[in-house]
Design a protein around this motif. Sequence first.
Motif, PDB file in Angstrom:
ATOM      1  N   PRO A 138       1.324  -0.815  -4.547  1.00  0.00           N
ATOM      2  CA  PRO A 138       0.355   0.290  -4.384  1.00  0.00           C
ATOM      3  C   PRO A 138      -1.067  -0.195  -4.108  1.00  0.00           C
ATOM      4  CG  PRO A 138       1.851   0.801  -6.171  1.00  0.00           C
ATOM      5  CD  PRO A 138       2.154  -0.609  -5.755  1.00  0.00           C
ATOM      6  N   LEU A 139      -1.351  -1.458  -4.371  1.00  0.00           N
ATOM      7  CA  LEU A 139      -2.674  -1.984  -4.026  1.00  0.00           C
ATOM      8  C   LEU A 139      -2.913  -1.976  -2.517  1.00  0.00           C
ATOM      9  CD1 LEU A 139      -2.890  -5.006  -6.499  1.00  0.00           C
ATOM     10  CD2 LEU A 139      -4.298  -2.951  -6.534  1.00  0.00           C
ATOM     11  N   LEU A 140      -1.844  -1.838  -1.754  1.00  0.00           N
ATOM     12  CA  LEU A 140      -2.003  -1.764  -0.304  1.00  0.00           C
ATOM     13  C   LEU A 140      -2.540  -0.402   0.131  1.00  0.00           C
ATOM     14  CD1 LEU A 140       1.385  -3.439   0.725  1.00  0.00           C
ATOM     15  CD2 LEU A 140      -0.876  -4.439   0.964  1.00  0.00           C
ATOM     16  N   LEU A 141      -2.518   0.562  -0.781  1.00  0.00           N
ATOM     17  CA  LEU A 141      -2.968   1.910  -0.430  1.00  0.00           C
ATOM     18  C   LEU A 141      -4.488   1.987  -0.491  1.00  0.00           C
ATOM     19  CD1 LEU A 141      -0.352   3.974  -2.468  1.00  0.00           C
ATOM     20  CD2 LEU A 141      -0.320   3.438  -0.030  1.00  0.00           C
ATOM     21  N   ARG A 142      -5.044   2.726   0.440  1.00  0.00           N
ATOM     22  CA  ARG A 142      -6.495   2.899   0.450  1.00  0.00           C
ATOM     23  C   ARG A 142      -6.888   4.244  -0.158  1.00  0.00           C
ATOM     24  NH1 ARG A 142      -6.260   0.473   6.161  1.00  0.00           N
ATOM     25  NH2 ARG A 142      -6.657  -1.718   5.753  1.00  0.00           N
ATOM     26  N   ARG A 143      -5.909   5.070  -0.379  1.00  0.00           N
ATOM     27  CA  ARG A 143      -6.162   6.339  -1.050  1.00  0.00           C
ATOM     28  C   ARG A 143      -5.180   6.472  -2.198  1.00  0.00           C
ATOM     29  NH1 ARG A 143      -6.119   9.942   4.414  1.00  0.00           N
ATOM     30  NH2 ARG A 143      -8.240   9.533   5.112  1.00  0.00           N
ATOM     31  N   ARG A 144      -5.557   7.259  -3.156  1.00  0.00           N
ATOM     32  CA  ARG A 144      -4.641   7.481  -4.272  1.00  0.00           C
ATOM     33  C   ARG A 144      -3.383   8.183  -3.774  1.00  0.00           C
ATOM     34  NH1 ARG A 144      -8.189   9.722  -9.375  1.00  0.00           N
ATOM     35  NH2 ARG A 144      -9.159   7.735  -9.927  1.00  0.00           N
ATOM     36  N   PRO A 145      -2.237   7.824  -4.317  1.00  0.00           N
ATOM     37  CA  PRO A 145      -1.008   8.525  -3.929  1.00  0.00           C
ATOM     38  C   PRO A 145      -1.108  10.007  -4.269  1.00  0.00           C
ATOM     39  CG  PRO A 145      -0.523   6.544  -5.184  1.00  0.00           C
ATOM     40  CD  PRO A 145      -2.002   6.747  -5.277  1.00  0.00           C
ATOM     41  N   ARG A 146      -0.531  10.822  -3.416  1.00  0.00           N
ATOM     42  CA  ARG A 146      -0.544  12.260  -3.673  1.00  0.00           C
ATOM     43  C   ARG A 146       0.713  12.661  -4.432  1.00  0.00           C
ATOM     44  NH1 ARG A 146      -2.848  14.574   2.098  1.00  0.00           N
ATOM     45  NH2 ARG A 146      -4.894  13.608   1.945  1.00  0.00           N
ATOM     46  N   ARG A 147       0.750  13.955  -4.736  1.00  0.00           N
ATOM     47  CA  ARG A 147       1.855  14.431  -5.563  1.00  0.00           C
ATOM     48  C   ARG A 147       3.203  14.157  -4.905  1.00  0.00           C
ATOM     49  NH1 ARG A 147       1.304  20.423  -7.549  1.00  0.00           N
ATOM     50  NH2 ARG A 147      -0.503  19.451  -8.515  1.00  0.00           N
ATOM     51  N   LEU A 148       3.274  14.348  -3.587  1.00  0.00           N
ATOM     52  CA  LEU A 148       4.535  14.123  -2.877  1.00  0.00           C
ATOM     53  C   LEU A 148       4.995  12.672  -3.036  1.00  0.00           C
ATOM     54  CD1 LEU A 148       6.758  15.056  -0.909  1.00  0.00           C
ATOM     55  CD2 LEU A 148       5.246  14.360   0.966  1.00  0.00           C
ATOM     56  N   ASP A 149       4.044  11.744  -2.955  1.00  0.00           N
ATOM     57  CA  ASP A 149       4.390  10.326  -3.102  1.00  0.00           C
ATOM     58  C   ASP A 149       4.969  10.056  -4.487  1.00  0.00           C
ATOM     59  OD1 ASP A 149       3.216  10.056  -0.587  1.00  0.00           O
ATOM     60  OD2 ASP A 149       1.243   9.695  -1.476  1.00  0.00           O
ATOM     61  N   TRP A 150       4.341  10.665  -5.487  1.00  0.00           N
ATOM     62  CA  TRP A 150       4.825  10.476  -6.852  1.00  0.00           C
ATOM     63  C   TRP A 150       6.221  11.077  -7.027  1.00  0.00           C
ATOM     64  CZ3 TRP A 150       3.056   7.199 -10.250  1.00  0.00           C
ATOM     65  CH2 TRP A 150       1.724   6.786 -10.190  1.00  0.00           C
ATOM     66  N   ILE A 151       6.407  12.254  -6.425  1.00  0.00           N
ATOM     67  CA  ILE A 151       7.712  12.913  -6.564  1.00  0.00           C
ATOM     68  C   ILE A 151       8.811  12.035  -5.960  1.00  0.00           C
ATOM     69  CG2 ILE A 151       9.096  14.872  -5.736  1.00  0.00           C
ATOM     70  CD1 ILE A 151       6.553  16.591  -6.000  1.00  0.00           C
ATOM     71  N   VAL A 152       8.523  11.509  -4.764  1.00  0.00           N
ATOM     72  CA  VAL A 152       9.509  10.638  -4.115  1.00  0.00           C
ATOM     73  C   VAL A 152       9.762   9.396  -4.962  1.00  0.00           C
ATOM     74  CG1 VAL A 152       9.949   9.178  -2.105  1.00  0.00           C
ATOM     75  CG2 VAL A 152       8.960  11.454  -1.804  1.00  0.00           C
ATOM     76  N   ALA A 153       8.678   8.801  -5.458  1.00  0.00           N
ATOM     77  CA  ALA A 153       8.811   7.569  -6.248  1.00  0.00           C
ATOM     78  C   ALA A 153       9.625   7.804  -7.513  1.00  0.00           C
ATOM     79  CB  ALA A 153       7.426   7.036  -6.606  1.00  0.00           C
ATOM     80  N   VAL A 154       9.301   8.895  -8.211  1.00  0.00           N
ATOM     81  CA  VAL A 154      10.018   9.188  -9.453  1.00  0.00           C
ATOM     82  C   VAL A 154      11.491   9.489  -9.145  1.00  0.00           C
ATOM     83  CG1 VAL A 154      10.227  10.860 -11.343  1.00  0.00           C
ATOM     84  CG2 VAL A 154       7.979   9.965 -10.704  1.00  0.00           C
ATOM     85  N   GLY A 155      11.718  10.220  -8.053  1.00  0.00           N
ATOM     86  CA  GLY A 155      13.096  10.521  -7.662  1.00  0.00           C
ATOM     87  C   GLY A 155      13.896   9.255  -7.406  1.00  0.00           C
ATOM     88  N   VAL A 156      13.301   8.346  -6.665  1.00  0.00           N
ATOM     89  CA  VAL A 156      14.000   7.090  -6.368  1.00  0.00           C
ATOM     90  C   VAL A 156      14.198   6.275  -7.643  1.00  0.00           C
ATOM     91  CG1 VAL A 156      13.751   4.859  -5.213  1.00  0.00           C
ATOM     92  CG2 VAL A 156      13.256   6.967  -3.978  1.00  0.00           C
ATOM     93  N   ALA A 157      13.180   6.253  -8.491  1.00  0.00           N
ATOM     94  CA  ALA A 157      13.287   5.489  -9.739  1.00  0.00           C
ATOM     95  C   ALA A 157      14.411   6.038 -10.614  1.00  0.00           C
ATOM     96  CB  ALA A 157      11.959   5.515 -10.486  1.00  0.00           C
ATOM     97  N   VAL A 158      14.497   7.346 -10.689  1.00  0.00           N
ATOM     98  CA  VAL A 158      15.566   7.962 -11.493  1.00  0.00           C
ATOM     99  C   VAL A 158      16.928   7.631 -10.887  1.00  0.00           C
ATOM    100  CG1 VAL A 158      16.596  10.173 -12.173  1.00  0.00           C
ATOM    101  CG2 VAL A 158      14.133   9.807 -12.420  1.00  0.00           C
ATOM    102  N   PHE A 159      16.989   7.704  -9.553  1.00  0.00           N
ATOM    103  CA  PHE A 159      18.258   7.384  -8.880  1.00  0.00           C
ATOM    104  C   PHE A 159      18.661   5.936  -9.167  1.00  0.00           C
ATOM    105  CE2 PHE A 159      20.412   5.479  -5.213  1.00  0.00           C
ATOM    106  CZ  PHE A 159      21.555   6.262  -5.168  1.00  0.00           C
TER     107      PHE A 159
END
Lengths: 346, 331
Positions: free
Chosen positions: B197-218
């Motif tokens: 995430p240090l490669l990001l220049r903006r804070r992740p948005r809600r959609l990014d978090w949703i995808v990340a959490v979904g993948v993590a749970v999977f």
Amino acid sequence: MAAGSLQGRAVTGANATMSRRMLVVAVLALAVGLLTQVFALDLAYPQTLSVTVWASAEDPGVDPDWSGWEAVPSAPVPLTAQQIATPLGGGSTPALAVQTVHTDGDLVVRVSWSDTTEDNSTARAELFADAVAVQFPADPRSSVPAICMGQADAAVNIWHWRADSQVGAPTLPELGDGYVDRYADTSETYYPAAASDNPFASGAAVQSLIAGSFGTLSPMDEQTVVGEGRHSGDEWAVVLRRAFAAPSAEHPQFEVGQEIDVAFAVWDGSSDERNGIKSVSQFVRFSISEATVDGRSGAVAVARSLAPNTTVGYIVVGLISGVVVALLLVALIWFGFVIKAFVDND
Amino acid sequence: MTTIESLRPAQPVSSFARLTGEWLEPVARVTVLVVLAEALLLRGATRVFIHIPGVDVTSGILGGVADLARLAFRMAVPLTFVLLLMLVVSMWESGARLVAVLVGAFLVVAAGGRVEGLRSAADPILLGLVAAVAIVVVVGLEPRWRIPVATWSAAFLMAGLVRLLDQSAADGAASVSLPWLGGLAETVALAAFVATPLLLRRRPRRLDWIVAVGVAVFIALALSGAEAQSAAKILGLWNLGWAGGYPVVVYAVAIGALVMTVTALVRNSRILAAASLVLMGAAGFGLFSSYQTALLVTGLVLISTNSEPTEIGVADAGRSESHSLTPFPEG
């Protein structure tokens, strides 16, 4: 307005150009891919562990204690528990050592591993034997089949040595108190497995098997692999041997200059390992060389002189180690700065 | 905004370089798509299919998928090497000649490794070249990018070193055993994923978090089931070189972080940086094949071309460094 329209047309045109070029690239890549498939051209090469099969003027037979083995380099092959198909488990043997030579048109493989117990009897239901297996793709030209039992279109040939098979079936008197109502008779009547030609009761220490997927493991019609194991001290050493020439299309054909994938499995009987409960390796490669261990002649010698077993090789390895440390230091040095920057900007 | 559009030489001085610049982006795009298909189909799907009892992978839909997977691999290998060659030309024309020479040397040695007998010599040299490329790239990156890229590279090099040491013993050299190094490589690789995430220049948005959490749970579920755990772990070992000894949550968090980064990069139209991570992920950690090692080098070079602090200005100081490395103009 006009400027916006022009800009829009320019963007549309650029997108169309990009799409056309991607299509051209994809078609060309498809053509190249098909050509490499048809002509079996591999532009890349595997970088997995390569074990040299050295030429040997002296015939080692199937003797695990052959004096020549001391001169043959021993490749360490890590093993892990089998965790794909039930029954899962194993993993009591962390690694084995592989040495290989070829002599007089025969491939000879010696595998050894630590095992404090010699488990060579399955005379009772709760006893399991030590064993080892060496696995090749049935067709050496095929890509590596899935580990364990191959896949339907890429079968594997397995050389399976078992300590109990080497010892042979115990006679009934030897069973002792294993079973009640036993009959102290050596008649074939009391050995139904042998009477029905069960391969495990054939008396051979090694079976050559073929598998296309799980549940398809079966003995080959041609049993041409021989072998012998010996337990000494805290170690098993087993030698397996077969002629280069394949007895049928289902067996891998070997030849000097060839590279072939190979995998290993070890069962420790005293750890209740049997069937799928075993320690397995990933695929490594056998590189069948014309060079001898002492001579290491020809192109192989040139390669070996640059490889990690020489001063140059060690320098390369040393440089890499230094680079790894340097990278970690770079990461460490910048860590504080990055955290600060991250906090400042958020 | 930096996009893949920036994949063009700044001032091509020859028609060959101009041609390379014009075709670099389409080749890069197709390469990433094909590599992704190869990784998912050949190294994922087909290795799962064969463990489904009663499934015939030689015919029907699954057989077709297996054929498609092989074709994707056959396409991905030449595409990767062609893309690397084009990057060499572009780097050279733009003045980033150190990287161009190193990557060019990598291509030569990778080709030489095809020659029987030279392979054992090629592997340590290739790993050394990967190390050299990684150092030059990391030094040229904007500061906050250095952590994920440096740790990622270090993990690859450590895992590769383990293989070289095993090969050394197999070749009859004095056996040097560093059993801890493989575990350390996995640890550093997981840290690299978490640091992406240090490669990001903006804070992740809600959609990014949703995808990340979904993948993590999977991932957590895939690693927690009895049979599924086995398949997932073996795929991790084969494709990433991970032994899988850490608790499930560690892998879930690490892969979730990586997916969040890629998702956010794509959403922000930073396709090139996302593509770099995809290629580096497809490379795995350690020496598997010259193709996969080339994927890492391609990812490193591509990510260096995307190092432009255009949105947060964290690394104005790094701007000149990165431009000394990249052949591409400011996006």
